[in-house]
Design a protein around this motif. Structure first.
Motif, PDB file in Angstrom:
ATOM      1  N   THR A  85       0.821  -1.209   0.000  1.00 49.44           N
ATOM      2  CA  THR A  85       0.000   0.000   0.000  1.00 49.44           C
ATOM      3  C   THR A  85       0.854   1.258   0.000  1.00 49.44           C
ATOM      4  OG1 THR A  85      -0.090   0.020   2.415  1.00 49.44           O
ATOM      5  CG2 THR A  85      -1.838  -1.168   1.268  1.00 49.44           C
ATOM      6  N   PRO A 103       2.751   4.438  -1.080  1.00 51.78           N
ATOM      7  CA  PRO A 103       2.594   5.354  -2.231  1.00 51.78           C
ATOM      8  C   PRO A 103       3.794   5.308  -3.177  1.00 51.78           C
ATOM      9  CG  PRO A 103       2.898   6.577  -0.164  1.00 51.78           C
ATOM     10  CD  PRO A 103       2.724   5.147   0.211  1.00 51.78           C
ATOM     11  N   THR A 144      -6.561  -0.997  -3.293  1.00 50.30           N
ATOM     12  CA  THR A 144      -5.726   0.023  -2.662  1.00 50.30           C
ATOM     13  C   THR A 144      -5.988   1.382  -3.294  1.00 50.30           C
ATOM     14  OG1 THR A 144      -4.051  -1.700  -2.462  1.00 50.30           O
ATOM     15  CG2 THR A 144      -3.372   0.544  -1.946  1.00 50.30           C
ATOM     16  N   SER A 145      -6.036   1.410  -4.636  1.00 49.80           N
ATOM     17  CA  SER A 145      -6.223   2.724  -5.260  1.00 49.80           C
ATOM     18  C   SER A 145      -7.605   3.285  -4.952  1.00 49.80           C
ATOM     19  CB  SER A 145      -5.957   2.696  -6.768  1.00 49.80           C
ATOM     20  OG  SER A 145      -6.136   1.439  -7.296  1.00 49.80           O
ATOM     21  N   ARG A 159      -7.485   4.603  -1.472  1.00 51.09           N
ATOM     22  CA  ARG A 159      -6.689   5.828  -1.360  1.00 51.09           C
ATOM     23  C   ARG A 159      -7.508   7.034  -1.829  1.00 51.09           C
ATOM     24  NH1 ARG A 159      -1.498   4.609  -3.510  1.00 51.09           N
ATOM     25  NH2 ARG A 159      -0.958   3.956  -1.396  1.00 51.09           N
ATOM     26  N   GLN A 175      -9.935   7.762   0.829  1.00 51.04           N
ATOM     27  CA  GLN A 175      -9.263   8.415   1.952  1.00 51.04           C
ATOM     28  C   GLN A 175      -9.182   9.916   1.703  1.00 51.04           C
ATOM     29  OE1 GLN A 175      -5.176   7.207   2.469  1.00 51.04           O
ATOM     30  NE2 GLN A 175      -5.471   6.886   4.667  1.00 51.04           N
ATOM     31  N   LEU A 223      -4.307   0.938   4.452  1.00 52.81           N
ATOM     32  CA  LEU A 223      -5.060   0.798   3.205  1.00 52.81           C
ATOM     33  C   LEU A 223      -5.210  -0.692   2.866  1.00 52.81           C
ATOM     34  CD1 LEU A 223      -3.464   3.647   1.091  1.00 52.81           C
ATOM     35  CD2 LEU A 223      -5.805   3.554   1.951  1.00 52.81           C
TER      36      LEU A 223
END
Lengths: 261, 229, 291
Positions: free
Chosen positions: C234, C236, C249-250, C253, C256, C266
């Motif tokens: 996860t 970045p 995950t994307s 994100r 978030q 994540l």
């Protein structure tokens, strides 16, 4: 795809011949061939075919497959050789007929017939051997007797790769045909189409070589230990006896040839 | 010497040999489909000879003919020694540096052809009495009719048939080698056999053509001598 | 205790000039499941070959640093001894079939024949391994007649029967359809449960997150990130460096960013995403868009 059938000749049956040790059967083949070359009688190949190979094909319960293969594969080859030799072999003797520069004699026909029968015997006894012996059985037995394992690998691998390759070749040929390849076209056109046919076939198969080498190395292909074998191949006393008898017959026929000539 | 031979048989060699045999047979059959007047049934054998050494090439040739004989055409069987020598000689030629440019490959092809002619003659004469199941036996038969001895007739026939076939074979094998990556070739026992010599392709081609013409003249001259003698 | 230990490993293939692996330091403990991820050309396969001994023994080239497995050093060993320590399986299942055998059972016994295992033991080992990978019913089939997933399981089994101390798997599912992928991961799951030491190169990160104890991200022949799946997968940094990351995950994100994801961590898998979104008080996503 017909090739695939031909390459895996083996016909699974339960017969005395199938149960014989592979080496015994191999000795039988080579014995027959050598006797037919050594024995100084023109009728030896015929005798061996009629009283050896054909009855054995019944013993092995593969007579149908045997005759099938003989008619389809061996007879045409032996027949062609017979015709070529009968017509062109310039042996002196009683002239049978004359067309142009061809004048086959009785001697050339006899010579051609004996040769064709010898070829027929050689190949048909080998066919019988392949019909009743599984390749991996043969290789296991020969490896146990000291044939390097790599040879066994090469033989079996070839038998398995060849039909795949031929299938690929067929696919490529049909693909090129649909794009306009004409096997009836001019010589230069046909020669020019060789490269696009051969290229994909060859490079495709060569690329696989490296990975397959890695795969078998990963499984101890180069191990220096004495190899063992999954299959246990029986070798009985009667096997040994048959081998000795054949060896003796070969020697006798050789002695006859030396003695009579 | 035995150790050197052993070095030629690494795992890549053992895996290449079955593929090369299959290449021999597949190309041989494609050529039949295309009805071309050559055999081209030793491209794989030459390839192994060049990349893995003479003995690996020889083994490939012998096995190739044996398997061909058993599986496809029984008449191929007795000729395995010819294939053996084709592999052997192409291996030795490559070892001597004769597989590094087009014109050298042509010479290799010619030498291989001579070898094949020499190796097949005794088999054709002693096993078949001169006339084999091959179409080129028409020529042999004709030559024998003109009063030539069986040996000369058979050898002259091979001499007429082999060079075109074996030079094409060698050139095809060279083209294949050229198409392989250096990194891939480096895995085989004898990558140095095909190291690039450089030189412009066009010049090489001209030399190659020149060599072919010379060889043909030489062949014609030899043939006349044989036939005359 | 570290069973695999790479120190300062740098490797250059023959006929090339730039190293494919640079200064790799890697320790894997016994029983650990380590996953390696990385974009194309990162050196993943080369790393596999290095641990499995094919670098440098098979590929030649120049290797510096030390590669140790079970306290043996690779450069001081022979490849045919080394393969008893480390088993290797890779992408293309078809090319892993030896070609020397007619049935799956024989194919699995091939390696054991080569290293001289007695017949009775051979049969037991093959049968046990087939049970483990669930291919007992394929025993009498020809390896060439199998589906990709079946072939790959045969390839895995053919390595497992050799009883290596470490198993290296180089993208074993990259050429599989979804069914084949599930079959192969089923086997990998079992191996993880059995406590086998496994090094798996894989780009299907959702699967990795389920098994891996540790994930290593490789880029340009160097280790970029290393840690637990949660940390690495996860991060970045991955997205910025061109790695494939999990769509969960994307999505999380993005969520978030607009305050819809309340967890610190994540998600990588679907389950984690569902769990995390369930924590979000309102408005509930009501499971729309899930398949």
């Amino acid at each position: 795809m017909a090739m695939h059938e031909r390459l895996s000749f083996y016909a699974k049956r339960d017969s005395i011949l199938h149960r014989l040790n592979p080496l015994t059967k191999l000795t039988l083949v080579f014995g027959f061939v050598l006797i037919s070359f050594f024995a100084p009688f023109y009728w030896t190949p015929h005798l061996l075919i009629l009283s050896g190979v054909i009855p054995l094909s019944f013993t092995g319960k593969v007579a149908r497959e045997y005759f099938n293969a003989s008619l389809r594969l061996i007879l045409p080859a032996a027949g062609f050789l017979f015709i070529m030799q009968a017509l062109f072999q310039p042996l002196e003797g009683e002239e049978l007929f004359r067309i142009g520069f061809l004048h086959p004699t009785k001697e050339s026909v006899m010579f051609a017939f004996a040769n064709a029968m010898r070829i027929f015997l050689m190949v048909s006894s080998f066919t019988l051997f392949l019909l009743t012996t599984h390749p991996s059985e043969l290789m296991s037995d020969l490896t146990r007797r000291g044939l390097p394992g790599q040879f066994a690998y090469v033989i079996i691998s070839t038998i398995q790769i060849l039909p795949q390759m031929q299938a690929k070749a067929q696919t490529i040929i049909s693909a090129q045909r649909s794009r306009g390849l004409d096997t009836q076209s001019s010589f230069l056109k046909r020669a020019g189409s060789l490269i696009p046919l051969v290229g994909p076939l060859v490079f495709g198969s060569l690329v696989e070589v490296e990975e397959r080498a890695i795969a078998i190395e990963a499984r101890g292909f180069t191990s220096t230990k004495t190899k063992t074998s999954l299959h246990e191949i029986p070798d009985t006393n009667s096997d040994k006896m048959i081998r000795w008898i054949l060896a003796a017959l070969v020697l006798i026929s050789l002695a006859l040839r030396l003695w009579l000539s | 010497m035995l150790n050197n031979i052993k070095k030629d048989f690494n795992t890549m060699t053992w895996v290449l040999i079955p593929v090369a045999i299959a290449i021999n047979i597949a190309i041989g059959q494609i050529v039949v489909t295309l009805k071309l007047p050559v055999f081209l049934d030793s491209v794989g054998t030459v390839l192994v000879g060049v990349l893995c050494g003479p003995w690996a090439g020889a083994l490939t040739g012998a096995l190739s003919n044996t398997i061909w004989g058993i599986a496809i055409d029984p008449n191929a069987l007795p000729w395995w020694p010819v294939a053996f020598f084709i592999g052997l000689v192409s291996g030795f030629m490559a070892k001597g540096g004769w597989f590094k440019s087009w014109w050298k490959v042509v010479v290799t092809g010619f030498v291989v052809a001579l070898t094949a002619a020499a190796a097949s003659t005794p088999i054709a004469v002693y096993l078949f009495g001169g006339i084999t199941a091959s179409g080129s036996s028409f020529i042999t038969a004709y030559l024998m009719q003109t009063g030539l001895g069986v040996f000369q007739a058979v050898f002259s026939t091979s001499f007429l048939v082999e060079p075109v076939d074996k030079i094409t074979t060698a050139m095809l094998a060279f083209a294949i080698v050229q198409g392989l990556s250096r990194r891939f070739i480096a895995r085989f026992p004898r990558p140095e056999n095909v190291e690039d010599e450089g030189g412009a392709n066009q010049t090489q081609l001209y030399i190659a053509i020149g060599v072919v013409v010379l060889l043909v003249l030489f062949a014609a001259f030899m043939l006349r001598n044989i036939l005359g003698g | 205790m570290a069973i695999v230990n790479l120190q300062n490993v740098t490797y250059t293939y023959p006929l090339t000039h730039s190293p494919v692996l640079q200064n790799i330091n890697l320790r894997v403990n016994e029983g650990q499941f380590v996953s390696i991820i990385g974009p194309n050309g990162a050196g993943k396969s080369t790393l596999c070959y290095t641990i499995a001994g094919f670098v440098p023994h098979f590929f030649k080239g120049e290797l510096t640093g030390t590669v140790e497995v079970a306290d043996n050093e690779s450069s001081k060993s022979n490849l045919h001894e080394w393969v008893l320590n480390v088993g290797l399986a890779f992408q293309n299942p078809f090319n892993q079939i030896s070609g020397a055998k007619y049935t799956v059972f024989e194919e699995l016994a091939f390696g054991l024949e080569n290293i001289g295992v007695p017949r009775d033991e051979m049969k037991v080992r093959v049968e046990d391994a087939m049970k483990l990978t669930g291919i007992s019913d394929l025993a009498d089939r020809s390896p060439y007649s199998l589906s990709g997933g079946q072939q790959q399981r045969v390839a895995l089994t053919s390595i497992l029967v050799m009883q290596p101390k470490v198993l290296v798997l180089d993208e074993p599912t990259s050429q599989m359809d979804p069914i084949g992928t599930r079959e192969v991961f089923g086997v990998i799951r079992k191996l993880a449960e059995q406590g086998m030491t496994v090094i798996l190169v894989e780009h299907k990160v959702e699967w990795i997150a389920q098994f891996a104890d540790r994930v290593i991200a490789l880029k340009d022949g160097q280790i970029l990130l290393e840690g637990t799946p949660g940390e690495v997968l996860t991060s970045p940094i991955l997205e910025q460096s061109g790695f494939g990351i999990s769509r969960y995950t994307s999505v999380a994100r993005k969520a978030q960013g607009i305050g819809l994801w309340k967890n610190d961590q994540l998600p990588v898998t679907l389950d984690e995403a569902v769990e995390g979104f369930a924590l979000t008080p309102s408005p509930s996503p009501r499971g729309r868009g899930e398949q």
